[in-house]
Design a protein around this motif. Structure first.
Motif, PDB file in Angstrom:
ATOM      1  N   GLY A 133     -54.068  23.373  -1.072  1.00 20.33           N
ATOM      2  CA  GLY A 133     -53.597  21.994  -1.160  1.00 20.33           C
ATOM      3  C   GLY A 133     -52.920  21.542   0.116  1.00 20.33           C
ATOM      4  O   GLY A 133     -53.182  20.449   0.632  1.00 20.33           O
ATOM      5  N   PRO A 185     -54.440  12.163  -6.283  1.00 23.90           N
ATOM      6  CA  PRO A 185     -55.326  13.112  -6.987  1.00 23.90           C
ATOM      7  C   PRO A 185     -55.306  14.509  -6.364  1.00 23.90           C
ATOM      8  O   PRO A 185     -55.292  15.514  -7.083  1.00 23.90           O
ATOM      9  N   LEU A 186     -55.277  14.584  -5.033  1.00 27.91           N
ATOM     10  CA  LEU A 186     -55.222  15.887  -4.363  1.00 27.91           C
ATOM     11  C   LEU A 186     -53.917  16.605  -4.704  1.00 27.91           C
ATOM     12  O   LEU A 186     -53.911  17.802  -4.990  1.00 27.91           O
ATOM     13  N   ARG A 189     -54.132  17.877  -8.225  1.00 28.23           N
ATOM     14  CA  ARG A 189     -55.131  18.947  -8.349  1.00 28.23           C
ATOM     15  C   ARG A 189     -54.628  20.273  -7.802  1.00 28.23           C
ATOM     16  O   ARG A 189     -54.976  21.340  -8.289  1.00 28.23           O
ATOM     17  N   HIS A 190     -53.788  20.206  -6.769  1.00 28.65           N
ATOM     18  CA  HIS A 190     -53.344  21.437  -6.098  1.00 28.65           C
ATOM     19  C   HIS A 190     -51.857  21.712  -6.287  1.00 28.65           C
ATOM     20  O   HIS A 190     -51.244  22.381  -5.469  1.00 28.65           O
ATOM     21  N   LYS A 194     -49.292  24.334 -11.504  1.00 32.93           N
ATOM     22  CA  LYS A 194     -50.534  24.409 -12.274  1.00 32.93           C
ATOM     23  C   LYS A 194     -51.316  25.645 -11.877  1.00 32.93           C
ATOM     24  O   LYS A 194     -51.900  26.324 -12.698  1.00 32.93           O
TER      25      LYS A 194
END
Length: 198
Positions: A133, A185-186, A189-190, A194
């Protein structure tokens, strides 16, 4: 992890945007205070330098340290703004965004080359991302800084000084905010948490 002092968001925004707003206002209205049309950009530049130094001083007084990006930008403002005033040549202040954005882009790409996403150091206290990320986010910001540098070159070389000043205030900042929001969103997502749970 020790709690670091942080500026309230509104104060942080005021310290970052205040000098830029003053630069725009001074360029637009210096004529009303008796300055010749040709001198407006120099009056605005002098106030920009002063306001930038005050903003850095306030930031240091409150945090006992200076954030990297505002510090680098401030040094370039003082150097190139000083050259603008000393040589009475507005080219230097117009080059400032090109120089700063190119420097940031090169530094971020250099960090990636040596496998150290430097954006992680700057934003570590704000985001917790995976290694991938940080790598992707750093690359995107580096390319964005290069794009801003190129855009600044096109604008100041093809447009009037007044247009360039307006672009600097009402173009670069909204573009930067829009780009930052587009990275959401990035970031999601990273997110490191999570990745650890997976």
């Amino acid at each position: 992890m020790t709690d670091e002092k942080r500026l309230p968001p509104l104060l942080k925004l005021a310290l970052e945007l205040g000098p830029l707003a003053l630069f725009f206002i001074a360029n637009a209205y210096a004529g009303r205070f008796g300055f010749a049309e040709s001198q407006r950009i120099f009056v605005a530049t002098a106030l920009f330098i002063g306001a930038t130094m005050v903003a850095l001083g306030v930031s240091y007084a409150l945090l006992r340290k200076l954030p990297i990006m505002p510090l680098v930008s401030g040094v370039v403002v003082v150097v190139f703004g000083g050259l603008t005033l000393f040589l009475q040549d507005e080219t230097f202040i117009k080059l400032k965004p090109t120089i700063v954005n190119t420097m940031f882009g090169v530094i971020l790409l250099g960090g990636l080359y040596f496998r150290k996403p430097l954006l992680e150091i700057v934003l570590d206290s704000v985001f917790a991302l995976t290694e991938e990320g940080w790598r992707k986010l750093t690359l995107r910001w580096a390319l964005f800084f290069f794009a801003l540098a190129a855009l600044n070159e096109v604008v100041w070389r093809t447009q009037s000084t007044d247009f360039w000043v307006s672009f600097k205030v009402f173009g670069i900042m909204p573009l930067t905010i829009a780009f930052a929001l587009a990275q959401t969103p990035l970031l999601l997502r990273h997110e490191a948490k999570k990745a650890e749970e997976a």
